[in-house]
Design an enzyme around this catalytic site. Structure first.
Site, mmCIF file in Angstrom:
data_model
loop_
_atom_site.group_PDB
_atom_site.id
_atom_site.type_symbol
_atom_site.label_atom_id
_atom_site.label_comp_id
_atom_site.label_asym_id
_atom_site.label_seq_id
_atom_site.Cartn_x
_atom_site.Cartn_y
_atom_site.Cartn_z
ATOM 1 N N GLN A 542 0.823 -1.201 0.000
ATOM 2 C CA GLN A 542 0.000 0.000 0.000
ATOM 3 C C GLN A 542 0.860 1.255 0.000
ATOM 4 O O GLN A 542 0.499 2.264 -0.612
ATOM 5 C CB GLN A 542 -0.927 -0.007 1.219
ATOM 6 C CG GLN A 542 -2.033 1.020 1.197
ATOM 7 C CD GLN A 542 -3.031 0.782 0.074
ATOM 8 O OE1 GLN A 542 -3.153 -0.346 -0.403
ATOM 9 N NE2 GLN A 542 -3.715 1.818 -0.356
ATOM 10 N N GLU A 543 2.001 1.197 0.656
ATOM 11 C CA GLU A 543 2.873 2.369 0.765
ATOM 12 C C GLU A 543 3.702 2.605 -0.495
ATOM 13 O O GLU A 543 3.826 3.736 -0.955
ATOM 14 C CB GLU A 543 3.821 2.211 1.965
ATOM 15 C CG GLU A 543 3.149 2.372 3.324
ATOM 16 C CD GLU A 543 2.820 3.814 3.645
ATOM 17 O OE1 GLU A 543 3.175 4.707 2.852
ATOM 18 O OE2 GLU A 543 2.194 4.054 4.688
ATOM 19 N N SER A 544 4.317 1.562 -1.031
ATOM 20 C CA SER A 544 5.330 1.772 -2.073
ATOM 21 C C SER A 544 5.217 0.850 -3.271
ATOM 22 O O SER A 544 6.016 0.953 -4.192
ATOM 23 C CB SER A 544 6.724 1.599 -1.460
ATOM 24 O OG SER A 544 6.930 0.239 -1.087
ATOM 25 N N TYR A 670 -6.902 3.662 3.503
ATOM 26 C CA TYR A 670 -5.596 3.017 3.704
ATOM 27 C C TYR A 670 -5.738 1.786 4.592
ATOM 28 O O TYR A 670 -5.282 0.692 4.239
ATOM 29 C CB TYR A 670 -4.662 4.048 4.328
ATOM 30 C CG TYR A 670 -3.291 3.591 4.743
ATOM 31 C CD1 TYR A 670 -2.247 3.531 3.830
ATOM 32 C CD2 TYR A 670 -3.010 3.282 6.080
ATOM 33 C CE1 TYR A 670 -0.971 3.161 4.219
ATOM 34 C CE2 TYR A 670 -1.741 2.911 6.478
ATOM 35 C CZ TYR A 670 -0.718 2.849 5.542
ATOM 36 O OH TYR A 670 0.546 2.488 5.942
#
Length: 692
Positions: A542-544, A670
């Site tokens: 989800q972040e990168s 998120y």
């Protein structure tokens, strides 16, 4: 899903983890040397109390942020790098200094006889007056005698405690109640506003900042005469004290200053403070993961550096107040995406050369395909702020004979909020600048750009008439920066970041059962801090999208998108290396998790920790406070706190929140995405997490 699925029982306490962090990072070693030793080491360790997160949203120049800025300036003036050592409890500041965990305390510290017996103080860096704070509707307290029979809450380590004890000797019926030492003054005042506490005290400089966003409070009376605030040092560092005193006296920091300056750039340079009026919104100035960011904020910060001044942001209560406050001398510049209009220029205002251009665009709900040209507005209602340039544009259309209703929006609403009300059906249509609409279209699909009303219109900063030198300096700045590297990078960061338009990369596990190229690192560090590695894998995606070179619009780096300042505080110099990036991210998540110790359910706690990781601990706490006010369960994420978090993007809620504006629908999405992906990962691998 068992409690152990997401989090193991073996945990380090927050305070123990903090001590481990300090001991393991540069600046955390015990050292009691004088200036000569510091020069050899190259660092000045500044002890500061940990608040909700390292950076809050200063609306009128928060006293703690002011002192951090000035301490950094002092360090640089003697050739040292400032290193902040965060101390969890206020009462531990002086012991930490004496032990050698830091070299200087910069924490709005009031000079008291008891403190003088323990440490040495610099010459004054400021003056404060202690005040009694009560709920706004409580008119029963006007003098010290009125406190009899009431509970007054403060930390024992605060300067207020001694003052209140002296007051209690005169009025024995006053009941003093000691607040927890890890609760800062702003949290205590919030407790007063909500009825959790009865009465409290605060320094006037902090009270001004808190009352700006907490209208449920009022100042009842002053407790006494003005008192000095100063920096704290060990008695064994006379050379450092001499250097500090010389710096403070040269900067004339201890002098009382007026709140209004109608002067030009010469006065700004003399006091070394540039006051910028703006608004708290996604396109101007906001807090993201503990960092102060925003297009206008970044430009203003660069300009302040170029003229040798410290930037002080002043958030006006609404758009209409921006120019009024500027004319009154309460700020030096308005940097808020103002469109240049003749009406505004006629108000004793001088505009700089343009630094941005936008197209005024009608915004409608997605299903509304009836608008193609201005005459299609006939019979419709368009809602905009009366103070906006859009109002003038729409008035001209009415003058041309197009019959539509022009309705004024509340002045405290930002354009993003008005768009949200159009999307929800509360308003029919509105108008927005193209770059603001672009931000909205990057994350929502319930509105669209129906048609344009203008060619490109210029945006500029505004100064008071008579500030010709300041206007000339701004013009030179914009002339130099416009469409240059810094401007383009900054503009693209906020308005053209590709990460904001979604990605189509597959998140499915490979046939071999691998979730990412970094599964071994995930297993190692997730295990070390007691997390399920598959959960961290879902977070990493989800972040990168598993890209170790990923960089966010605000500068977060690496596989788990850690801010550089956070990484340094964790004792990790760089997160560009995959292992360091994984370690930093998991360690930070662990610290956030431990700070949420009041949430009993480990499963619920992890969702809150992930939300705080995404939006910032402070915004999460604002969401929990709001949930409590709205009768929600503050310890349940899905269906409770997650339901109210998006309200923090609406001014009627964020204007009274400690950390201000937050597009908090983002942490909701998120956490939901991570949970869904985590469930998919565990199902795909068909492996249960072993109990530990």
């Amino acid at each position: 899903m068992t409690r152990r699925t997401l989090r193991t029982a073996a945990r380090l306490s927050w305070s123990a983890l903090l001590l481990a962090t300090l001991a393991g990072c540069e600046g955390g070693d015990l050292e009691t040397g004088d200036l000569g030793i510091l020069l050899e080491r190259g660092e000045l360790r500044v002890l500061v109390p940990r608040r909700g997160e390292a950076d809050v949203l200063p609306r009128h120049g928060h006293p703690f942020d002011y002192e951090l800025d000035v301490a950094a300036s002092f360090a640089e003036s003697v050739g040292l790098e400032p290193v902040y050592v965060w101390v969890d409890e206020h009462e531990d500041l002086i012991p930490a200094l004496i032990e050698g965990r830091g070299d200087l305390i910069a924490a709005n510290l009031t000079v008291t006889p008891e403190r003088r017996r323990q440490i040495t103080f610099s010459v004054p860096v400021g003056h404060v007056r202690e005040q009694i704070i009560v709920r706004a509707e409580d008119e029963s307290i006007q003098s010290p005698a009125d406190l009899e029979g009431r509970q007054v809450v403060a930390r024992r380590s605060s300067s207020f405690w001694g003052t209140l004890e002296a007051l209690q000797t005169q009025h024995p019926e006053i009941e003093l109640v000691a607040a927890p030492e890890d609760m800062d003054t702003e949290e205590i005042l919030y407790g007063v506003a909500t009825g959790e506490f009865d009465v409290s005290a605060a320094d006037d400089n902090l009270a001004v900042e808190v009352l700006a966003y907490q209208p449920g409070l009022r100042v009842a009376f002053d407790l006494g005469e003005e008192r000095e605030t100063a920096w704290g040092l060990r008695a064994s560092t006379p050379r450092l004290l001499e250097a500090v005193d010389r710096f403070v006296q040269r900067r004339n920091l201890g002098a009382r200053r007026p709140t209004r300056y109608p002067d030009d750039i010469d006065g700004i340079r003399e006091r070394k403070v540039l006051r910028v009026l703006t608004r708290n919104s996604a396109s101007t100035y906001f807090v993201w993961r503990g960092e102060l960011v925003g297009f206008e904020y970044d430009l203003a910060r660069r300009f302040a550096e170029l003229i040798g001044a410290r930037l002080e942001i002043i958030v006006a209560p609404n758009r209409a107040a921006l120019l009024t406050w500027l004319r009154q001398g309460r700020g030096d510049i308005v940097a808020a995406g103002l469109t240049v209009t003749e009406e505004r220029a006629a108000q004793d205002i001088v505009f700089s050369r343009p630094y941005n251009y936008a197209i005024e665009t009608v915004v409608a709900r997605t299903a509304d395909s009836t608008l193609h040209e201005p005459r299609d507005l006939a019979g419709r209602t368009v809602v905009v702020r009366r103070s906006s340039a859009y109002w003038n544009t729409l008035t001209r259309l009415q003058d041309m004979g197009i019959e539509f209703e022009l309705a004024p929006a509340p002045e405290e609403l930002e354009t993003e909020e008005i768009i949200d009300r159009v999307a929800g059906g509360e308003y029919d249509l509105t108008v927005a600048d193209s770059h603001i609409l672009g931000i909205e279209l990057a994350w929502r699909d319930d509105i669209h750009a129906a048609m344009t009303l203008s060619d490109s219109v210029p945006h500029a900063w505004a100064v008071r008439a008579g500030s010709e030198k300041l206007a000339a300096a701004i013009d030179a700045f914009h002339r130099s920066e416009y469409r240059g590297l810094f401007f383009n990078v900054t503009y693209n960061r906020y308005f053209k970041d590709p990460a904001r338009i979604g990605e189509s990369v597959s998140a499915r596990p490979s046939a071999s059962g691998e979730l990412s190229p970094y599964d071994d690192l995930l297993k190692e560090y997730a295990g070390r801090y007691g997390f399920d590695w598959r959960l961290i894998a879902a977070q990493m995606y989800q972040e990168s999208r598993f890209d170790p070179k990923a960089r966010s619009f605000a500068g977060a780096l690496g596989l788990l998108q850690v801010m550089p300042g956070t990484a340094r505080e964790l004792g990790i110099a760089s997160v560009s290396d995959p292992e360091a990036g994984v370690h930093a991210g998991v360690k930070y998540l662990s610290q956030v998790y431990d700070r949420l110790e009041d949430i009993e359910s480990e499963e619920e706690r992890i969702w809150f920790a992930l939300a705080a990781y995404n939006a910032g601990y402070g915004h999460l706490q604002d969401g929990r406070r709001l949930a409590r006010e709205l009768g929600r369960d503050t310890d349940i994420w899905f269906g409770e706190v997650a339901q109210v978090m998006p309200l923090l993007a609406r001014s009627e809620y964020y204007s009274h929140a400690r950390y201000g504006y937050c597009r908090c629908s983002e942490p909701v999405r998120y956490v939901r995405a991570i949970r869904q992906l985590y469930q998919a990962y565990t199902a795909a691998l068909e492996v249960s997490q072993p109990a530990r």
